[in-house]
Design an enzyme around this catalytic site. Sequence first.
Site, short mmCIF file in Angstrom:
data_model
loop_
_atom_site.label_atom_id
_atom_site.label_comp_id
_atom_site.label_asym_id
_atom_site.label_seq_id
_atom_site.Cartn_x
_atom_site.Cartn_y
_atom_site.Cartn_z
N TYR A 33 0.83 -1.20 0.00
CA TYR A 33 0.00 0.00 0.00
C TYR A 33 0.86 1.25 0.00
CZ TYR A 33 0.79 1.04 4.96
OH TYR A 33 1.37 1.38 6.16
N ARG A 52 7.86 4.25 -4.79
CA ARG A 52 8.00 3.30 -3.67
C ARG A 52 6.96 2.18 -3.79
NH1 ARG A 52 7.71 5.77 2.19
NH2 ARG A 52 5.50 5.87 1.68
N ARG A 100 -7.58 -20.56 -0.73
CA ARG A 100 -6.49 -20.36 0.22
C ARG A 100 -5.40 -21.42 0.07
NH1 ARG A 100 -4.18 -20.63 5.17
NH2 ARG A 100 -4.01 -18.65 6.27
N HIS A 102 -0.81 -21.24 0.42
CA HIS A 102 0.29 -20.27 0.56
C HIS A 102 0.94 -19.89 -0.78
CE1 HIS A 102 -0.37 -21.01 4.75
NE2 HIS A 102 0.64 -20.24 5.13
N LYS A 147 6.50 -1.63 1.87
CA LYS A 147 5.31 -1.08 2.54
C LYS A 147 4.18 -2.09 2.37
CE LYS A 147 3.11 3.43 3.30
NZ LYS A 147 3.31 3.63 4.73
N GLU A 179 12.89 2.89 13.57
CA GLU A 179 11.95 3.96 13.21
C GLU A 179 10.78 3.91 14.17
OE1 GLU A 179 10.23 3.23 9.29
OE2 GLU A 179 10.31 1.07 9.65
N LEU A 203 11.36 1.76 6.72
CA LEU A 203 10.69 2.21 5.51
C LEU A 203 11.40 3.47 5.04
CD1 LEU A 203 8.14 1.68 3.70
CD2 LEU A 203 7.13 3.59 4.93
N1 PLP Z 1 7.90 4.36 8.80
C1 PLP Z 1 6.72 3.71 8.91
C2 PLP Z 1 6.69 2.39 9.61
C3 PLP Z 1 5.54 4.29 8.38
O1 PLP Z 1 4.37 3.63 8.48
C4 PLP Z 1 5.62 5.55 7.75
C5 PLP Z 1 4.46 6.21 7.19
O2 PLP Z 1 3.38 5.73 7.14
C6 PLP Z 1 6.86 6.19 7.68
C7 PLP Z 1 7.98 5.56 8.20
C8 PLP Z 1 6.99 7.53 7.02
O3 PLP Z 1 6.95 7.41 5.62
P1 PLP Z 1 6.43 8.59 4.69
O4 PLP Z 1 7.23 9.79 5.03
O5 PLP Z 1 6.69 8.11 3.31
O6 PLP Z 1 4.98 8.75 4.99
#
Ligand code: PLP
Length: 279
Positions: A33, A52, A100, A102, A147, A179, A203
Site C-alpha cells: 500500500y 516506492r 487459500r 500459501h 510497505k 523507526e 521504511l
Molecule cells: N515508517 C513507517 C513504519 C511508516 O508507516 C511511515 C508512514 O506511514 C513512515 C515511516 C513515514 O513514511 P512517509 O514519510 O513516506 O509517509
Amino acid sequence: MPDIAYVNGRFGPLAEAVVSIEDRGFQFGDGVYEVIRTYRGQPFAIDEHLSRFERSAQALQLSLGHTRAQWSSLIREGLRLSRFPETKIYLQITRGQAPRDHPFPSSLAPTTVLTFRELHPLEASIRKAGVQAITLDDIRWGRCDIKSVNLLANVLARQRAKEAGVFEAILLRDGVVTEGSVSNVMVVRNGTIQTAPEGPRILSGVTRAKVLELARKEGIPVDETVVRREDLLGASEVFLTGTTVEVLPVVRVDEQAIGPAVPGPITQLLSRRWETLVG
Ligand code: PLP
C-alpha cells in the site's frame, strides 16, 4: 460528501466497498500500500510515492496492474469526486482472489483499492508543544523497506503507545533505533541530525528524504548512522517525520525529557521549511 473508495474499476461510497474473503490480502496480508496526502487539494510527492509503491510490489513479485499515469488519473478522479478540503489517499494492491493456499497462482488479477478520506491535520497546539514517545522492541520481519499491508507489529506497537498515553512507539532492534510505528525517527546530537540509514530495517520515508534534503540545504550536517537508545535519550532534539505527522517534535521518551523538553531550534527550523515546501 462521504468517504470514497475505488475497487477494481468502480468508484463508490467507502461504506459499501467490499472485497472477497478469498482475497489474499485478507487471508495472508499478501499486498502492498501507499498513503499520499494532499496540500491545498493537490496530491503531494505523487511520483515518490508511486515509485516506492512499484518497489514494494516488485519485491513481492506483485503486479501493480496500472501504469503511473493510470494511478495518477485514478487519484485525480477520486479527489474530484470526494472534494474534501484535504484528503488522505490510500492505494492498496493485493495479489488477488484465489482458494487459500500459501503459494500463489501465477496469473491472478490483483485487487486494486483506493480510498479517499478527509484528512484532519494534527492540532497546531500538539505540534507546538511536541509529543511523547515510548521505546519498544522492534519485532517486525526483515523487510521493513517493503510497505506491506502486514502491519501487525506496527499495530501492536501503536496500541502500546496509545495505552501508555503517548503519541508514538519508537522501535529498537538490539538497542538500535530503527523507526517509529508510523514514522521515521531523527535525533539531533551536537548539532548533527542522526537517523537510521535506508535499508531493510526501515521504511524509506518520502518525508524523511525531503526533510534530510531541507536540512542539508540549511547546512545542517546529516549522519545516517546507528542511533542507540542512550543516544536517543541523550539527544538535544528528537523529531518524527511522515506523511501525516510531517515534522513532529518529540519532547519526552520513556518519560525522560529530551533536552529542555520543548521543541528544539533545528526541529522548528525544519518544520518551517517543511511548511514552505508544501505551500
Ligand atoms: N515508517 C513507517 C513504519 C511508516 O508507516 C511511515 C508512514 O506511514 C513512515 C515511516 C513515514 O513514511 P512517509 O514519510 O513516506 O509517509
